[in-house]
Design a protein around this motif. Structure first.
Motif, PDB file in Angstrom:
ATOM      1  N   MET A   1     -38.100   4.622  26.606  1.00 36.80           N
ATOM      2  CA  MET A   1     -36.730   4.138  26.534  1.00 36.80           C
ATOM      3  C   MET A   1     -36.063   3.916  27.893  1.00 36.80           C
ATOM      4  SD  MET A   1     -33.339   4.230  26.137  1.00 36.80           S
ATOM      5  CE  MET A   1     -32.621   5.864  25.538  1.00 36.80           C
ATOM      6  N   LEU A   2     -35.772   5.534  28.270  1.00 34.53           N
ATOM      7  CA  LEU A   2     -34.970   5.484  29.548  1.00 34.53           C
ATOM      8  C   LEU A   2     -35.978   6.040  30.495  1.00 34.53           C
ATOM      9  CD1 LEU A   2     -31.852   6.939  27.829  1.00 34.53           C
ATOM     10  CD2 LEU A   2     -32.384   4.656  28.646  1.00 34.53           C
ATOM     11  N   GLN A  44     -29.978   4.974  16.489  1.00 29.31           N
ATOM     12  CA  GLN A  44     -29.492   4.755  15.286  1.00 29.31           C
ATOM     13  C   GLN A  44     -30.830   4.383  14.167  1.00 29.31           C
ATOM     14  OE1 GLN A  44     -25.198   2.766  14.909  1.00 29.31           O
ATOM     15  NE2 GLN A  44     -26.439   1.761  16.080  1.00 29.31           N
ATOM     16  N   GLN A  45     -30.388   4.673  12.871  1.00 30.53           N
ATOM     17  CA  GLN A  45     -31.666   4.394  12.059  1.00 30.53           C
ATOM     18  C   GLN A  45     -32.357   2.991  11.990  1.00 30.53           C
ATOM     19  OE1 GLN A  45     -30.392   6.000   8.027  1.00 30.53           O
ATOM     20  NE2 GLN A  45     -30.135   8.054   9.171  1.00 30.53           N
ATOM     21  N   ASN A  46     -31.438   2.241  12.449  1.00 27.33           N
ATOM     22  CA  ASN A  46     -32.160   0.882  12.426  1.00 27.33           C
ATOM     23  C   ASN A  46     -32.778   0.536  13.716  1.00 27.33           C
ATOM     24  OD1 ASN A  46     -30.374   0.512  14.466  1.00 27.33           O
ATOM     25  ND2 ASN A  46     -29.048  -1.003  13.108  1.00 27.33           N
ATOM     26  N   GLY A  47     -33.058   1.646  14.676  1.00 28.96           N
ATOM     27  CA  GLY A  47     -33.530   1.273  15.690  1.00 28.96           C
ATOM     28  C   GLY A  47     -32.962   1.018  16.951  1.00 28.96           C
ATOM     29  N   SER A  48     -31.492   0.580  16.927  1.00 29.39           N
ATOM     30  CA  SER A  48     -30.685   0.218  17.806  1.00 29.39           C
ATOM     31  C   SER A  48     -29.976   1.394  18.498  1.00 29.39           C
ATOM     32  CB  SER A  48     -29.620  -0.889  17.395  1.00 29.39           C
ATOM     33  OG  SER A  48     -28.804  -0.054  16.406  1.00 29.39           O
ATOM     34  N   TRP A  49     -29.725   1.227  19.803  1.00 33.88           N
ATOM     35  CA  TRP A  49     -29.124   2.355  20.569  1.00 33.88           C
ATOM     36  C   TRP A  49     -27.529   2.366  20.732  1.00 33.88           C
ATOM     37  CZ3 TRP A  49     -32.051   6.556  22.387  1.00 33.88           C
ATOM     38  CH2 TRP A  49     -33.377   6.403  22.110  1.00 33.88           C
ATOM     39  N   VAL A  50     -26.888   3.203  20.712  1.00 30.66           N
ATOM     40  CA  VAL A  50     -25.474   3.373  20.798  1.00 30.66           C
ATOM     41  C   VAL A  50     -24.977   4.288  21.799  1.00 30.66           C
ATOM     42  CG1 VAL A  50     -25.057   4.685  18.960  1.00 30.66           C
ATOM     43  CG2 VAL A  50     -23.208   3.270  19.700  1.00 30.66           C
ATOM     44  N   ASP A  51     -23.804   4.131  22.754  1.00 32.62           N
ATOM     45  CA  ASP A  51     -23.327   5.202  23.347  1.00 32.62           C
ATOM     46  C   ASP A  51     -22.307   5.858  22.736  1.00 32.62           C
ATOM     47  OD1 ASP A  51     -25.032   4.673  25.528  1.00 32.62           O
ATOM     48  OD2 ASP A  51     -23.877   3.262  26.639  1.00 32.62           O
ATOM     49  N   GLY A  80     -34.337  14.671  13.843  1.00 33.67           N
ATOM     50  CA  GLY A  80     -35.580  13.745  13.855  1.00 33.67           C
ATOM     51  C   GLY A  80     -35.194  12.387  14.851  1.00 33.67           C
ATOM     52  N   GLU A  81     -33.876  12.122  14.755  1.00 32.46           N
ATOM     53  CA  GLU A  81     -33.347  10.996  15.490  1.00 32.46           C
ATOM     54  C   GLU A  81     -33.239  11.311  17.134  1.00 32.46           C
ATOM     55  OE1 GLU A  81     -30.221   9.110  12.306  1.00 32.46           O
ATOM     56  OE2 GLU A  81     -29.358   9.927  14.001  1.00 32.46           O
ATOM     57  N   LYS A  82     -33.319  10.170  17.899  1.00 34.72           N
ATOM     58  CA  LYS A  82     -33.533  10.172  19.256  1.00 34.72           C
ATOM     59  C   LYS A  82     -32.083  10.396  20.160  1.00 34.72           C
ATOM     60  CE  LYS A  82     -38.436   8.558  19.615  1.00 34.72           C
ATOM     61  NZ  LYS A  82     -39.057   7.471  20.035  1.00 34.72           N
ATOM     62  N   PHE A  83     -32.158  10.920  21.085  1.00 34.87           N
ATOM     63  CA  PHE A  83     -30.887  10.814  22.205  1.00 34.87           C
ATOM     64  C   PHE A  83     -31.356  11.092  23.557  1.00 34.87           C
ATOM     65  CE2 PHE A  83     -30.437  15.103  21.113  1.00 34.87           C
ATOM     66  CZ  PHE A  83     -30.066  15.753  22.437  1.00 34.87           C
ATOM     67  N   ALA A  84     -30.558  10.689  24.572  1.00 35.17           N
ATOM     68  CA  ALA A  84     -30.717  10.914  25.840  1.00 35.17           C
ATOM     69  C   ALA A  84     -29.346  10.844  26.468  1.00 35.17           C
ATOM     70  CB  ALA A  84     -31.567   9.694  26.410  1.00 35.17           C
ATOM     71  N   VAL A  85     -29.251  11.428  27.596  1.00 37.64           N
ATOM     72  CA  VAL A  85     -27.942  11.540  28.219  1.00 37.64           C
ATOM     73  C   VAL A  85     -27.679  10.645  29.566  1.00 37.64           C
ATOM     74  CG1 VAL A  85     -26.430  13.206  29.428  1.00 37.64           C
ATOM     75  CG2 VAL A  85     -27.947  13.853  27.554  1.00 37.64           C
ATOM     76  N   ARG A  86     -26.668   9.719  29.757  1.00 38.56           N
ATOM     77  CA  ARG A  86     -26.443   8.964  30.768  1.00 38.56           C
ATOM     78  C   ARG A  86     -25.288   9.445  31.400  1.00 38.56           C
ATOM     79  NH1 ARG A  86     -22.469   5.012  30.458  1.00 38.56           N
ATOM     80  NH2 ARG A  86     -22.617   3.146  31.859  1.00 38.56           N
ATOM     81  N   TYR A  87     -25.280   9.432  32.780  1.00 31.50           N
ATOM     82  CA  TYR A  87     -24.206   9.694  33.958  1.00 31.50           C
ATOM     83  C   TYR A  87     -24.128   8.830  34.654  1.00 31.50           C
ATOM     84  CZ  TYR A  87     -21.942  12.348  37.520  1.00 31.50           C
ATOM     85  OH  TYR A  87     -21.212  12.715  38.671  1.00 31.50           O
ATOM     86  N   LYS A  88     -22.974   8.005  35.012  1.00 33.52           N
ATOM     87  CA  LYS A  88     -22.725   6.742  35.801  1.00 33.52           C
ATOM     88  C   LYS A  88     -21.663   7.212  36.682  1.00 33.52           C
ATOM     89  CE  LYS A  88     -21.434   1.965  36.083  1.00 33.52           C
ATOM     90  NZ  LYS A  88     -21.424   0.655  35.529  1.00 33.52           N
ATOM     91  N   VAL A  89     -21.729   7.172  38.092  1.00 34.31           N
ATOM     92  CA  VAL A  89     -20.973   7.595  39.181  1.00 34.31           C
ATOM     93  C   VAL A  89     -21.185   6.824  40.382  1.00 34.31           C
ATOM     94  CG1 VAL A  89     -22.083   9.505  39.847  1.00 34.31           C
ATOM     95  CG2 VAL A  89     -19.720   9.489  40.333  1.00 34.31           C
TER      96      VAL A  89
END
Length: 228
Positions: A1-2, A44-51, A80-89
């Motif tokens: 994904m990322l 999310q469970q429907n496959g979409s991603w949210v920040d 079981g759900e996925k996540f990642a970390v985003r850092y913007k600077v």
């Protein structure tokens, strides 16, 4: 994904089921500029991603900042759900996505981030006889059966120090209305620490974890944690 790796943010996330499933995230990032965004990107469970935004808490050592947040307001987070970390600077995005595999929460309780072997928190309340009582939870990566977990503090700027040995939190580990296996399926184990110190002094402390002949520390990136 990322596919863009972050500038090694270290984090510990805790999933605890009490009245509602809640993810509490603690993230350390390099302070590369005054205007920044730190978010958890969750599938999310429907496959979409949210920040999910995190918020600045404090400065730390080694030019780091600690950002925190919770996910309880964004529907339940299921193991079981996925996540990642985003850092913007400075107009640049950095990602910590577990080497392009994303992170998965496999169980309730603590989840230590990549490269993080120990993390903890401490609360202080008024006690008896002009003392204060400190209660803490220390989370360690379960690397072996035999281990030592301790808190080391000073009230005289390290002219001397006191070592408080933590005790294994038991299994299941219970806190509030919730409980989970200890160690959990995330590979983390929770220990407890309790001690008293004079109410009229201030000090510093750090956490130490000894296992397999090695020592790991949580010392606020070299600045130590305040004790008061």
């Amino acid at each position: 994904m990322l596919n863009r790796l972050a500038r090694r943010p270290e984090y510990a996330a805790c999933l605890s089921r009490q009245l509602n499933p809640t993810l509490k995230a603690f993230m350390a990032v390099d302070n590369l500029g005054p205007n920044k965004e730190v978010t958890i990107r969750r599938q999310q469970q429907n496959g979409s991603w949210v920040d999910i935004p995190l918020y600045y808490q404090r400065a730390a050592g080694s030019n780091k900042e600690i950002w925190i947040g919770g996910l309880s307001a964004h529907a339940s987070l299921q193991p079981g759900e996925k996540f990642a970390v985003r850092y913007k600077v400075n107009g640049v995005e950095y990602w910590d996505n577990n080497n392009n595999q994303d992170y998965r929460i496999l169980d309730q309780g603590p989840l230590l981030g990549r490269g993080k072997q120990i993390s903890g928190s401490l609360s202080v309340a008024a006690g008896l006889n002009n003392n204060k009582i400190a209660n803490g939870l220390i989370h360690v990566r379960n690397l072996a059966l035999n281990k030592e977990v301790k808190l080391v503090y000073t009230t005289n700027n390290w002219a001397s120090a006191t070592v408080v040995n933590a005790s294994y939190g038991g299994t299941p580990f219970s806190i509030g209305y919730g409980s989970h296996s200890n160690p959990n399926l995330n590979g983390a184990e929770t220990w407890r620490v309790v001690f008293e110190f004079p109410a009229n002094v201030q000090g510093q402390y750090y956490l130490e974890y000894k296992v397999n002949g090695q020592s790991y520390y949580d010392n606020n990136f070299g600045a130590n944690y305040p004790l008061y």
